[in-house]
Scaffold this motif. Structure first.
Motif, PDB file in Angstrom:
ATOM      1  N   SER A  41       0.881  -1.156   0.000  1.00 51.59           N
ATOM      2  CA  SER A  41       0.000   0.000   0.000  1.00 51.59           C
ATOM      3  C   SER A  41       0.924   1.213   0.000  1.00 51.59           C
ATOM      4  O   SER A  41       1.709   1.400   0.934  1.00 51.59           O
ATOM      5  N   ASN A  51      -3.194   0.250  -3.450  1.00 50.59           N
ATOM      6  CA  ASN A  51      -3.134  -1.035  -2.762  1.00 50.59           C
ATOM      7  C   ASN A  51      -3.124  -2.149  -3.803  1.00 50.59           C
ATOM      8  O   ASN A  51      -4.076  -2.266  -4.583  1.00 50.59           O
ATOM      9  N   ASP A  54      -6.189  -4.411  -4.313  1.00 49.06           N
ATOM     10  CA  ASP A  54      -7.336  -3.903  -5.081  1.00 49.06           C
ATOM     11  C   ASP A  54      -7.294  -4.333  -6.540  1.00 49.06           C
ATOM     12  O   ASP A  54      -8.287  -4.194  -7.254  1.00 49.06           O
TER      13      ASP A  54
END
Length: 171
Positions: A41, A51, A54
């Motif tokens: 992140s 991130n 994701d």
């Protein structure tokens, strides 16, 4: 020259050539031996947070670069083209800047506008997790988040190969 010296020289050259081939190899993983990419992140442009988690379910090229890196300058137009070409098929690029001074990265991005997802790792924490060996250094992740291909450097003569690796992971 006695035989033991010849053997030692031969062993030295074999060891050296193995090290050189590992350092300068391009695709180092086969898909069946892929390992999970270290999660991260990082801060992005305009105070966003990037991130890796994701991006699960997409093919992702994670690229480490710096403003002073000449091959990085050459890679940006190609990476931008790949996102334009394959973005709708689930391909993304996260370009992680390694400059310690943010102003250098911002000047670079102004000079070379792009549509890439830009993240910043000025302390090199994520770069260390990925064990990068030079810049640019890129990793192509499959939809499961596993590193399938790794590239050290950027060679114009290998663009077809890089694109074929991306395509091999897309539907």
């Amino acid at each position: 020259m006695n035989l033991s010296i010849c053997h030692r020289l031969r062993d030295f050259f074999i060891s050296t050539s193995i090290i050189i081939s590992v350092v300068f190899s391009t695709a180092v993983f086969a898909e069946n031996s892929a390992k999970l990419a270290p999660d991260f992140s990082l801060p992005g442009v305009d105070n966003s947070q990037i991130n890796l988690a994701d991006y699960r379910g997409k093919v992702v090229l994670v690229d480490f670069w710096a403003s002073w890196c000449t091959p990085c300058i050459r890679s940006f137009p190609w990476m931008d083209e790949m996102v334009e070409k394959y973005g709708e098929q689930g391909f993304e690029i996260i370009a992680i800047n390694m400059d310690q001074e943010a102003i250098l990265a911002k000047k670079f991005l102004t000079r070379y506008p792009n549509k890439l997802t830009i993240a910043f790792d000025p302390q090199g924490v994520v770069a260390e997790q990925y064990e990068i060996m030079g810049l640019p250094n890129s990793f192509i992740l499959n939809k499961q988040g596993e590193i399938v291909y790794k590239h050290v450097g950027f060679r114009l003569s290998e663009l077809d190969k890089y694109e074929a690796e991306i395509l091999s992971l897309l539907p």
